[in-house]
Design a protein around this motif. Sequence first.
Motif, short mmCIF file in Angstrom:
data_model
loop_
_atom_site.label_atom_id
_atom_site.label_comp_id
_atom_site.label_asym_id
_atom_site.label_seq_id
_atom_site.Cartn_x
_atom_site.Cartn_y
_atom_site.Cartn_z
N PHE A 94 -10.32 33.59 37.93
CA PHE A 94 -8.96 34.10 37.76
C PHE A 94 -9.06 34.78 36.37
CE2 PHE A 94 -5.25 32.75 34.90
CZ PHE A 94 -4.41 33.67 35.50
N GLU A 95 -8.38 35.85 36.43
CA GLU A 95 -8.31 36.68 35.09
C GLU A 95 -6.97 37.41 35.20
OE1 GLU A 95 -11.51 39.51 35.62
OE2 GLU A 95 -12.96 38.01 34.82
N ALA A 96 -6.77 38.12 33.84
CA ALA A 96 -5.48 38.89 33.63
C ALA A 96 -5.32 39.95 34.66
CB ALA A 96 -5.48 39.32 32.03
N ASP A 97 -6.27 40.42 35.34
CA ASP A 97 -5.89 41.55 36.24
C ASP A 97 -5.30 41.02 37.44
OD1 ASP A 97 -6.81 43.65 34.81
OD2 ASP A 97 -8.91 43.45 35.73
N ASP A 98 -5.55 39.79 37.96
CA ASP A 98 -4.92 39.26 38.93
C ASP A 98 -3.47 38.86 38.85
OD1 ASP A 98 -7.32 38.41 40.55
OD2 ASP A 98 -7.59 36.95 38.80
N VAL A 99 -2.96 38.65 37.46
CA VAL A 99 -1.63 38.62 37.17
C VAL A 99 -0.89 40.17 37.32
CG1 VAL A 99 0.35 37.93 35.73
CG2 VAL A 99 -1.93 36.79 35.58
N LYS A 100 -1.75 41.09 36.76
CA LYS A 100 -1.17 42.58 36.85
C LYS A 100 -1.06 42.93 38.25
CE LYS A 100 -1.83 47.06 34.98
NZ LYS A 100 -0.76 47.24 34.07
N ALA A 101 -2.11 42.61 39.48
CA ALA A 101 -2.00 42.89 40.67
C ALA A 101 -0.91 42.30 41.44
CB ALA A 101 -3.39 42.76 41.27
N THR A 102 -0.70 40.90 41.04
CA THR A 102 0.38 40.58 41.68
C THR A 102 1.80 40.99 41.35
OG1 THR A 102 -1.00 38.21 41.74
CG2 THR A 102 1.55 38.06 42.24
N HIS A 103 2.04 41.29 40.07
CA HIS A 103 3.26 41.96 39.70
C HIS A 103 3.33 43.27 40.26
CE1 HIS A 103 5.13 44.75 36.87
NE2 HIS A 103 6.18 43.69 36.78
N ALA A 104 2.30 44.04 40.49
CA ALA A 104 2.26 45.36 41.03
C ALA A 104 2.65 45.14 42.45
CB ALA A 104 0.92 46.18 41.05
N TYR A 105 2.34 44.19 43.17
CA TYR A 105 2.85 44.04 44.56
C TYR A 105 4.24 43.63 44.57
CZ TYR A 105 3.50 42.25 49.19
OH TYR A 105 3.97 41.81 50.61
N VAL A 106 4.70 42.57 43.85
CA VAL A 106 6.03 42.26 44.09
C VAL A 106 7.20 43.33 43.37
CG1 VAL A 106 5.50 39.90 44.05
CG2 VAL A 106 6.08 40.90 41.79
N THR A 107 6.64 44.30 42.56
CA THR A 107 7.65 45.15 42.09
C THR A 107 7.68 46.71 42.73
OG1 THR A 107 6.09 45.71 40.25
CG2 THR A 107 7.75 44.07 40.00
N ASP A 108 6.52 46.62 43.70
CA ASP A 108 6.49 47.88 44.36
C ASP A 108 7.56 48.04 45.43
OD1 ASP A 108 5.68 50.43 45.84
OD2 ASP A 108 3.63 49.56 46.21
N PRO A 109 8.51 49.11 45.52
CA PRO A 109 9.47 49.21 46.59
C PRO A 109 8.61 49.20 48.09
CG PRO A 109 9.94 50.74 44.82
CD PRO A 109 8.45 50.06 44.55
N LYS A 110 7.54 49.70 48.24
CA LYS A 110 6.97 49.64 49.30
C LYS A 110 6.43 48.66 49.99
CE LYS A 110 4.96 54.34 48.41
NZ LYS A 110 3.49 55.09 48.15
N SER A 111 6.56 47.49 49.17
CA SER A 111 6.25 46.29 49.57
C SER A 111 7.31 45.51 50.47
CB SER A 111 5.73 45.04 48.18
OG SER A 111 4.70 45.57 47.56
N LYS A 112 8.46 45.93 50.07
CA LYS A 112 9.63 45.37 50.91
C LYS A 112 9.85 43.85 50.83
CE LYS A 112 9.85 49.62 53.93
NZ LYS A 112 10.85 50.12 53.11
N ILE A 113 9.63 43.43 49.70
CA ILE A 113 9.59 41.77 49.49
C ILE A 113 11.25 41.38 49.66
CG2 ILE A 113 7.66 41.43 48.09
CD1 ILE A 113 9.73 40.95 45.76
N ILE A 114 11.56 40.01 49.98
CA ILE A 114 12.86 39.68 50.32
C ILE A 114 13.93 40.05 49.29
CG2 ILE A 114 14.13 37.93 51.28
CD1 ILE A 114 12.00 37.01 53.05
#
Length: 202
Positions: A94-114
């Motif tokens: 587990f590293e800092a890049d994992d936090v950044k990648a998770t954030h990138a997913y949940v804030t990307d409009p293309k992800s269409k999270i709920i």
Amino acid sequence: AMAVVACATPAMAQKSKDLLRIALNTSVPTLSPYDQTLDDAGFFSHEIYETLVKYDEYNKKLIPGLAKSWKRVDNQTLEFELRDDVKFNNGDAFEADDVKATHAYVTDPKSKIIYPARYNWMKEIEVLGPHKIRVHTVQPTGTDLNIIAYRFLIWNGKVLGKLADRADYGRQLAVGTGPYKATQIDVNKGVIVERYDGFKSD
């Protein structure tokens, strides 16, 4: 290892196999807390993934999670020192890049999270080192740490980056740092989780 199975049968224990079967009200199509909000799925996902900080409801205070310490730099910046002794259940550190990648997913409009509003108040995750980050917010947010404690579950950035459809993270596999790991995610057959022996509590 202890296994928990979600299926369409009554709840029962099978002591000889160290197995517990639990009947759920609905089928579980994904273990992504971002792409669905079924209570039944949350039963599993909050034991598979972890957050940076946790809220101790008994003592009514924030406690370390994947972050061992944190401080408020200013009213729009939080700094976290991350743990360096944690591995995902696939063996990745587990590293800092994992936090950044998770954030990138949940804030990307293309992800269409709920519920994107739960996360888009976090403007940027700044990586300061392998185990140090800063969270920059769009504006001062009084509940920032509480939202992080309850809603921001961290995924494996290496695995996430290899998926053609990042939403498959919870549908095909669920790689986390929590005390359990998923060995089956099937909308018809149910979910099977087993104890993750590599889990290290904070």
